[in-house]
Design a protein around this motif. Structure first.
Motif, PDB file in Angstrom:
ATOM      1  N   ILE A 236      63.541  19.275  35.002  1.00  0.00           N
ATOM      2  CA  ILE A 236      62.548  20.343  34.992  1.00  0.00           C
ATOM      3  C   ILE A 236      61.361  19.889  34.151  1.00  0.00           C
ATOM      4  O   ILE A 236      61.465  19.759  32.932  1.00  0.00           O
ATOM      5  N   GLY A 237      60.249  19.593  34.796  1.00  0.00           N
ATOM      6  CA  GLY A 237      59.063  19.101  34.101  1.00  0.00           C
ATOM      7  C   GLY A 237      58.172  20.247  33.658  1.00  0.00           C
ATOM      8  O   GLY A 237      57.948  21.207  34.404  1.00  0.00           O
ATOM      9  N   ILE A 238      57.655  20.145  32.438  1.00  0.00           N
ATOM     10  CA  ILE A 238      56.749  21.155  31.889  1.00  0.00           C
ATOM     11  C   ILE A 238      55.355  20.552  31.874  1.00  0.00           C
ATOM     12  O   ILE A 238      55.087  19.579  31.165  1.00  0.00           O
TER      13      ILE A 238
ATOM     14  N   ILE B 221      72.373  25.318  31.415  1.00  0.00           N
ATOM     15  CA  ILE B 221      71.921  26.678  31.686  1.00  0.00           C
ATOM     16  C   ILE B 221      73.046  27.412  32.397  1.00  0.00           C
ATOM     17  O   ILE B 221      73.499  26.969  33.462  1.00  0.00           O
ATOM     18  N   ALA B 222      73.503  28.479  31.784  1.00  0.00           N
ATOM     19  CA  ALA B 222      74.605  29.251  32.363  1.00  0.00           C
ATOM     20  C   ALA B 222      74.244  29.691  33.777  1.00  0.00           C
ATOM     21  O   ALA B 222      73.145  30.190  34.029  1.00  0.00           O
ATOM     22  N   GLY B 223      75.163  29.476  34.707  1.00  0.00           N
ATOM     23  CA  GLY B 223      74.932  29.857  36.088  1.00  0.00           C
ATOM     24  C   GLY B 223      74.190  28.818  36.900  1.00  0.00           C
ATOM     25  O   GLY B 223      73.971  28.996  38.095  1.00  0.00           O
ATOM     26  N   LEU B 224      73.777  27.724  36.250  1.00  0.00           N
ATOM     27  CA  LEU B 224      73.075  26.660  36.950  1.00  0.00           C
ATOM     28  C   LEU B 224      73.721  25.314  36.698  1.00  0.00           C
ATOM     29  O   LEU B 224      74.046  24.583  37.635  1.00  0.00           O
TER      30      LEU B 224
ATOM     31  N   ARG C 122      64.351  32.895  36.689  1.00  0.00           N
ATOM     32  CA  ARG C 122      63.520  32.267  37.721  1.00  0.00           C
ATOM     33  C   ARG C 122      63.932  30.806  37.917  1.00  0.00           C
ATOM     34  O   ARG C 122      63.946  30.297  39.046  1.00  0.00           O
ATOM     35  N   ILE C 123      64.266  30.141  36.818  1.00  0.00           N
ATOM     36  CA  ILE C 123      64.722  28.746  36.917  1.00  0.00           C
ATOM     37  C   ILE C 123      66.013  28.677  37.722  1.00  0.00           C
ATOM     38  O   ILE C 123      66.174  27.809  38.588  1.00  0.00           O
ATOM     39  N   ARG C 124      66.946  29.592  37.437  1.00  0.00           N
ATOM     40  CA  ARG C 124      68.205  29.615  38.209  1.00  0.00           C
ATOM     41  C   ARG C 124      67.912  29.817  39.691  1.00  0.00           C
ATOM     42  O   ARG C 124      68.481  29.143  40.556  1.00  0.00           O
TER      43      ARG C 124
END
Length: 413
Positions: A12-14, A54-57, A177-179
Motif C-alpha cells: 500500500i503506497g502513500i 490488518i484484521a480482516g485483510l 476502505r483499505i479492506r
C-alpha cells in the motif's frame, strides 16, 4: 517466528505532495511514531516501509514516499524512488492536505511537476486501485474541508476519506476502505489446476551454492506450502536421487516440480504420464503473465552474435561461482547464438528506458528471474515496459526449457 516476506504482502503506497501529511498518516495507521514528521519539506527521502497485519485483510506493507513536489536538490532522485514505489503498489493512498487548498487547488505551485499532472499521468493512468484521503481536517474550517473534498472527488472520481492524524478521527473508516479496496478473490494457487487434493507431487529440490545448507530457497517453501494447503501428498528428493525415489513410490506422481537447471535430466527419466514443471515456471505464472513469458521465449531461436540480451535478477545477492543468471544462462545462450552481448541488472535496478533516442528497442530479449522477492504488481510493471518497447521478455525457467527444446513438454499453471 517466520515473517511473511514483503513480496507476499499487499503493498500500500502513500503518495502526495510534500507536507501533505503522508508520514503523519503512516504513524496514525500504525499507531506509533514510525516515520519522522517535520514541517521541513523533503523530510522523507527514501521510501519508509512498515509491515503490519490488518484484521480482516491480512499482511500488508505500507510504503511512505517522498513528496513528488520536492524542490530540494535531491528532489528528482527522490521522485525516482517514488515512481518505483508506485510501480510496486497494489493499492494507492492518494493524500491531500486540507491546508493545500485555497480558492482552487494550488496545483501550479510545483514547478517541476504539478500535482494535477502527477495524479493524471502517474497515478490515475496506472489503473491501480486508489483511495483519496483528505488529511489535516483538524486544521481547516468546515467550508475549506467541503471545498477540498469536492475538488479531490472531481480529480480522482472518488469520495475522499477525511482523517486527522492527530486525533485519529477517520482512521477506522480508512482501514475499512483499505479492506474493501485491497481484498481480492481467493489467492491464486501457485500450482493452479496442475494437481488437486490427494494427488502425489514429487519435488526435486536443488541443493547447491544458491540453496545453502540448513535452508530451502523461497520458491521451494512457497510451492511446498501451496501443495500442503491443497491437501496434496508431497514427496521430495534431490536430482541425484530421482530414479531411486521413483522406485520407492507405490505409484508415479501426478506432478513433478524441479529446479529448471535439471530439465534435460529429469525429462529424460520421468514416466511420460507424469506432468513436469519447475519452481521458476510456477513463479512466472504467479508473478506475471505466463503467456507473455512463453511467447517471449520464442525469441531465443532468433538470437545471434549481434543480439543484445538483458538478464534481470530480483535478488541483490553477490554472484557465486556457477550462478544461474550470471554464468549458466549466458553460457547456454552463447552456445546456441555465439558471443552475443549480455547486460545484467540486479534488485530494483532496471533501465530507465528500454528504447534508444530513435525509439528502437535496446534489447532483443529480456530474461527475468523467478522474482520471488518481487510482488506481482512490480513484475507486471516490468512486463508492460518491455511490451511497450517491443521487446520480448521471458523467465529463467521458461528460457531454459526453450533452450533445451522441451518447452512444449512443460506444463504451465
Amino acid at each position: 517466528m517466520t515473517q511473511t516476506p514483503n513480496s507476499l504482502r499487499i503493498q500500500i503506497g502513500i503518495f502526495g505532495r510534500t507536507n501533505s501529511g503522508k508520514s503523519s498518516l503512516l504513524n496514525a495507521l500504525t499507531n506509533q511514531d514510525f516515520s519522522i514528521v517535520s514541517p521541513e519539506a523533503g523530510t522523507t527521502a527514501d521510501p519508509v516501509k512498515k509491515a503490519m497485519e490488518i484484521a480482516g485483510l491480512g499482511p500488508v506493507l505500507f510504503v511512505d514516499t517522498a513528496g513528488f513536489c520536492d524542490q530540494t536538490s535531491l528532489g528528482e532522485k527522490r521522485l525516482e524512488k517514488t515512481r518505483d514505489a508506485l510501480a510496486r503498489a497494489d493499492l494507492i493512498l492518494a493524500v491531500f492536505g486540507a491546508d493545500e487548498f485555497q480558492e482552487k487547488p494550488d496545483f501550479e505551485n510545483c514547478e517541476k511537476k504539478s500535482e494535477e499532472d502527477f495524479f493524471a499521468k502517474q497515478i490515475l493512468e496506472s489503473k491501480k486501485k486508489i483511495i483519496p484521503i483528505l488529511t489535516k481536517i483538524d486544521l481547516a474550517s468546515k467550508s475549506k474541508i467541503e471545498f477540498a473534498a469536492e475538488k479531490i472527488e472531481s480529480l480522482t472520481k472518488k469520495i475522499p476519506v477525511q482523517v486527522s492524524s492527530v486525533s485519529r478521527e477517520g482512521i477506522e473508516n480508512l482501514f475499512q476502505r483499505i479492506r474493501d479496496e485491497a481484498k481480492t478473490d481467493d489467492e491464486k494457487s501457485l500450482t493452479g489446476n496442475l494437481c488437486a487434493a490427494g494427488d502425489l507431487v514429487l519435488l526435486v529440490m536443488p541443493q547447491d551454492i544458491q540453496a545453502p545448507k540448513g535452508r530451502l530457497i523461497l520458491p521451494q517453501v512457497q510451492v511446498l506450502r501451496d501443495l500442503l494447503d491443497k491437501k496434496c501428498i508431497v514427496a521430495s528428493c534431490t536430482a541425484d536421487m530421482f530414479e531411486q525415489t521413483l522406485r520407492t513410490l507405490a505409484s508415479p506422481p501426478k506432478l513433478i516440480v524441479i529446479d529448471s537447471q535439471v530439465f534435460p535430466l529429469i525429462n529424460s527419466l520421468r514416466p511420460k504420464n507424469c506432468a513436469l514443471t519447475s519452481f521458476s515456471v510456477l513463479m512466472a505464472a504467479a508473478k506475471g503473465k505466463i503467456n507473455l513469458f512463453k511467447e517471449g521465449a520464442a525469441a531465443i531461436k532468433n538470437l545471434n552474435q549481434n543480439s543484445r540480451v538483458l538478464i534481470a535478477e530480483a535478488c541483490a545477492h553477490v554472484p557465486q561461482d556457477e550462478d544461474i543468471g550470471r554464468i549458466k544462462i549466458p553460457r547456454m545462450l552463447k552456445k546456441i547464438a555465439g558471443d552475443l552481448k549480455i547486460d545484467f541488472v540486479r534488485g530494483t535496478d532496471f533501465p530507465d528506458s528500454l528504447t534508444d533516442e530513435n525509439g528502437a528497442p535496446r534489447y532483443d530479449l529480456i530474461i527475468h528471474c523467478g522474482a520471488c522477492m518481487f510482488n506481482r504488481a512490480y513484475v507486471l510493471h516490468r512486463q508492460s515496459l518491455a511490451e511497450a518497447a517491443g521487446i520480448p521478455m521471458t523467465n529463467y525457467g521458461i528460457a531454459i526449457a526453450q533452450i533445451n527444446g522441451i518447452l512444449d513438454e512443460v506444463v504451465l499453471p
